[in-house]
Design a protein around this motif. Structure first.
Motif, PDB file in Angstrom:
ATOM      1  N   ARG A 298       0.828  -1.206   0.000  1.00  0.00           N
ATOM      2  CA  ARG A 298       0.000   0.000   0.000  1.00  0.00           C
ATOM      3  C   ARG A 298       0.860   1.252   0.000  1.00  0.00           C
ATOM      4  NH1 ARG A 298      -4.349   1.557   4.774  1.00  0.00           N
ATOM      5  NH2 ARG A 298      -4.887   3.639   3.992  1.00  0.00           N
ATOM      6  N   ALA A 299       1.889   1.257   0.841  1.00  0.00           N
ATOM      7  CA  ALA A 299       2.775   2.425   0.885  1.00  0.00           C
ATOM      8  C   ALA A 299       3.488   2.619  -0.446  1.00  0.00           C
ATOM      9  CB  ALA A 299       3.790   2.261   2.018  1.00  0.00           C
ATOM     10  N   GLU A 302       0.962   3.947  -2.956  1.00  0.00           N
ATOM     11  CA  GLU A 302       0.699   5.366  -2.747  1.00  0.00           C
ATOM     12  C   GLU A 302       1.881   6.221  -3.180  1.00  0.00           C
ATOM     13  OE1 GLU A 302      -0.175   5.361   1.357  1.00  0.00           O
ATOM     14  OE2 GLU A 302      -2.295   4.805   1.119  1.00  0.00           O
ATOM     15  N   ARG A 305       1.978   6.145  -6.943  1.00  0.00           N
ATOM     16  CA  ARG A 305       0.960   7.027  -7.525  1.00  0.00           C
ATOM     17  C   ARG A 305       1.368   8.489  -7.392  1.00  0.00           C
ATOM     18  NH1 ARG A 305      -4.168   8.914  -5.645  1.00  0.00           N
ATOM     19  NH2 ARG A 305      -3.838   7.854  -3.654  1.00  0.00           N
ATOM     20  N   PHE A 306       1.935   8.835  -6.238  1.00  0.00           N
ATOM     21  CA  PHE A 306       2.387  10.214  -6.053  1.00  0.00           C
ATOM     22  C   PHE A 306       3.514  10.550  -7.032  1.00  0.00           C
ATOM     23  CE2 PHE A 306       5.178  13.335  -4.058  1.00  0.00           C
ATOM     24  CZ  PHE A 306       4.274  14.370  -3.836  1.00  0.00           C
ATOM     25  N   GLU A 531      -5.088  15.168  -5.547  1.00  0.00           N
ATOM     26  CA  GLU A 531      -5.452  13.748  -5.583  1.00  0.00           C
ATOM     27  C   GLU A 531      -4.368  12.899  -4.936  1.00  0.00           C
ATOM     28  OE1 GLU A 531      -6.241  12.689  -9.571  1.00  0.00           O
ATOM     29  OE2 GLU A 531      -8.235  13.622  -9.630  1.00  0.00           O
ATOM     30  N   ALA A 532      -3.118  13.234  -5.222  1.00  0.00           N
ATOM     31  CA  ALA A 532      -2.022  12.466  -4.628  1.00  0.00           C
ATOM     32  C   ALA A 532      -1.964  12.676  -3.119  1.00  0.00           C
ATOM     33  CB  ALA A 532      -0.688  12.863  -5.271  1.00  0.00           C
ATOM     34  N   GLU A 534      -4.403  13.636  -1.058  1.00  0.00           N
ATOM     35  CA  GLU A 534      -5.563  13.068  -0.384  1.00  0.00           C
ATOM     36  C   GLU A 534      -5.460  11.554  -0.277  1.00  0.00           C
ATOM     37  OE1 GLU A 534      -8.860  14.429  -2.584  1.00  0.00           O
ATOM     38  OE2 GLU A 534      -8.817  16.457  -1.771  1.00  0.00           O
ATOM     39  N   GLY A 535      -4.838  10.904  -1.271  1.00  0.00           N
ATOM     40  CA  GLY A 535      -4.671   9.456  -1.194  1.00  0.00           C
ATOM     41  C   GLY A 535      -3.665   9.050  -0.144  1.00  0.00           C
ATOM     42  N   ILE A 536      -2.636   9.867   0.077  1.00  0.00           N
ATOM     43  CA  ILE A 536      -1.599   9.524   1.047  1.00  0.00           C
ATOM     44  C   ILE A 536      -1.980   9.966   2.441  1.00  0.00           C
ATOM     45  CG2 ILE A 536       0.830   9.917   1.650  1.00  0.00           C
ATOM     46  CD1 ILE A 536       1.378  10.275  -1.324  1.00  0.00           C
ATOM     47  N   PRO A 538      -5.127  10.691   4.475  1.00  0.00           N
ATOM     48  CA  PRO A 538      -6.598  10.684   4.510  1.00  0.00           C
ATOM     49  C   PRO A 538      -7.186  11.631   5.553  1.00  0.00           C
ATOM     50  CG  PRO A 538      -5.714   8.740   5.593  1.00  0.00           C
ATOM     51  CD  PRO A 538      -4.548   9.447   4.983  1.00  0.00           C
TER      52      PRO A 538
END
Length: 572
Positions: A298-299, A302, A305-306, A531-532, A534-536, A538
């Protein structure tokens, strides 16, 4: 010394035969008179010789061997010198050897499995104590009943090298080593082995080892005697304590079996508990490992994605308008669709801070193919696209640029040159006559026809090449004229060529393409960035986007507020 096999009767009684012949010949001679008596005598002698020779014929069956003797010595040749090894006949069938009294034949079935009993006799309920009782290594008396199975491996040794008195209770005649010799050797071997072990080993735990070691010892004894006997197996039928203490030993054995039973039960319980505990421990470890991998994945996701958003934010790559070709034949194969690299794209116009070249440089080149992004997955012309069928795609190229110093400036203009293919569709109103088409990019001078080393001058129709005609044909269209000021090319259709409006053909020329360093809009930049974030993160409480100041993200936690800048300040 007994002869092999014990006392034997003569194979032929020649005195009896000669006496009978003498009587018969006398009667025949009396009838013939005195003159024919000598002929009859000679005839009788000849018959005697023939009969005597015929008695030397014998048959050797399967599994049998014969030792041939001449005057007592083992001989292999009828008239030659005696050689012992050659005197043993092993081949089945008919043979001949000197009859008695010149020669003798000793025939033995060597493959027959023979049996000797020690410590007991078949058919008798009582054991033979003198043979079976012996002392173990821990000074206990043990009663052993054993069976030895054997055959003959050396007939010469079996018949002639051991002087054995025989054994009448086993019907072994004198002269054969499997009489007293074999019995005494077997008794000595088992006593030697049992005397080196405890009674528990002999009774229960190591019976197989006792049998194996006894067999080896017995074979060593018999080989040292040159007896010719081969031991096949030694089997302990019964091993027990003497009758006087048999019940006490049985109690001891039952107690030991009970002990082993309890130990086995404990081990069974241990073997059931430990694997279950190990399974539980492994399950807990796997759950922990899965939790760790999930958190790490997950990390990483994230972070990836960032990073991808950041790369998109910083990406200044541009997709070329036409298919790039190999301009310098870098791979030496003469094919313009292979060997494509950074050298095939050059900057021909742009800002120059110094006189050492343009400030914009080609940084990287990538092909956009159908599958894996390689040149093997895409095509370069309309003809190749038609030939490849469904699933094929035209090659596309992305080119990234960098500035000599710092980052490229968004909106900065420059121009590049590259050899490329352009697909052209025949206009609807073209008919069969000449038609004109404005090319997508400016055409540069490929052959330096005006000799001024300036690619922007001396451009004419020869700088444009037809790669493929309509529908993949190699002929049918040619470039008749080109106006470099309007970038319009004039094409003519060859007489008899089958072309029509809407048909596509491919031309190749040195493209000059005007470009601008791209950049996403400010709104797009902020959206991707948010978006990046907010995903990392929360736990976002509030986002402040101000047109006059830098956008700020407010993070709340435990009564505290932490402002985080989101991106560059909007341009005025």
């Amino acid at each position: 010394m007994y002869p092999p096999g014990g006392p034997r009767q003569p194979e032929v009684d020649f005195d009896q035969i000669i006496g009978g012949l003498r009587n018969n010949l006398g009667r025949i001679g009396g009838r013939l008179g005195g003159g024919g008596i000598w002929g009859v005598i000679l005839l009788g002698i000849g018959l005697i010789v023939v009969v005597w020779i015929a008695t030397g014929i014998y048959r050797l069956g399967p599994g049998e061997q014969t030792a041939q003797r001449r005057f007592g010595a083992i001989c292999g040749e009828i008239f030659g010198p005696c050689t012992q090894n050659a005197g043993i006949v092993t081949q089945t069938g008919l043979h001949w050897w000197w009859p008695s009294p010149v020669g003798k034949k000793d025939r033995v079935k060597v493959t027959e499995t023979r049996r000797m009993e020690l410590g007991f006799r078949t058919g008798s309920a009582e054991g033979v104590a003198v043979e079976g009782l012996m002392i173990s290594g821990d000074l206990n008396i043990v009663d052993v009943q054993m069976v030895v199975q054997y055959n003959i491996k050396d007939i010469a040794g079996y018949l002639f090298r051991v002087d054995d008195p025989g054994e009448l209770d086993r019907n072994i005649p004198p002269g054969q080593p499997d009489g007293r010799t074999l019995k005494d050797a077997a008794e000595a071997a088992i006593r030697l082995v049992v005397g080196q072990r405890t009674i528990e080993d002999v009774l229960t735990e190591q019976r197989t080892e006792v049998e194996s070691e006894t067999k080896e010892r017995l074979q060593e004894f018999l080989d040292s005697y040159e007896s010719g006997i081969n031991i096949l197996s030694v089997q302990l039928l019964k091993t027990q304590a003497p009758e006087e203490v048999f019940e006490a030993f049985e109690d001891v054995l039952r107690a030991r079996q009970e002990k082993e039973t309890r130990i086995n039960e404990a081990r069974t319980y241990e073997n059931s508990i430990i694997p279950r505990a190990q399974g539980d421990a492994e399950r807990i470890k796997r759950e922990a490992e899965a939790f760790r991998l999930a958190r790490v994945a997950r990390a990483q996701g994230e972070a990836g994605r960032f990073i991808s958003v950041l790369d998109a934010f910083r990406d200044h790559s541009i997709q070329l308008r036409h298919e790039l070709q190999d301009t310098n034949n870098a791979d030496g194969d003469g094919d313009s669709t292979t060997g494509i690299g950074l050298a095939d794209v050059m900057v021909v116009d742009g800002r120059q801070t110094n006189d050492d070249g343009f400030d914009i440089l080609v940084d990287s080149l990538s092909v956009i193919g159908a599958n894996t992004g390689t040149l093997a997955d895409c095509v370069f012309s309309e003809a190749e696209l038609l030939a490849a069928g469904d699933g094929a795609s035209r090659c596309a190229f992305n080119v990234s640029f960098q500035a000599r110093v710092g980052e490229p400036v968004t909106g900065e203009r420059f121009a590049i040159a590259y050899l490329g293919n352009e697909s052209i569709r025949i206009p609807d109103l073209a008919g069969s006559g000449p038609f004109e088409v404005r090319l997508g990019n400016s055409v540069l001078d490929t052959n330096n026809s005006d000799r001024d080393d300036d690619m922007s001058t001396g451009v004419n129709a020869s700088d444009i090449t037809i790669v493929t005609g309509p529908n993949g044909a190699q002929a049918g269209i040619r470039v008749s004229d080109f106006d470099p000021y309007t970038n319009i090319a004039r094409f003519e259709v060859s007489e008899g060529a089958s072309v029509g409006p809407g048909d596509v053909f491919t031309v190749q020329y040195l493209n000059k393409e005007d470009l601008t360093i791209p950049a996403t809009s400010e709104v797009t930049q902020q959206r991707l960035y948010l978006e990046a974030i907010e995903g990392i993160l929360p736990n976002v409480n509030k986002i402040i986007v101000s047109p006059d100041t830098e956008s700020v993200l407010l993070l709340g936690g435990r009564g505290e507020v932490t402002p985080v800048p989101l991106g560059p300040r909007p341009s005025p």
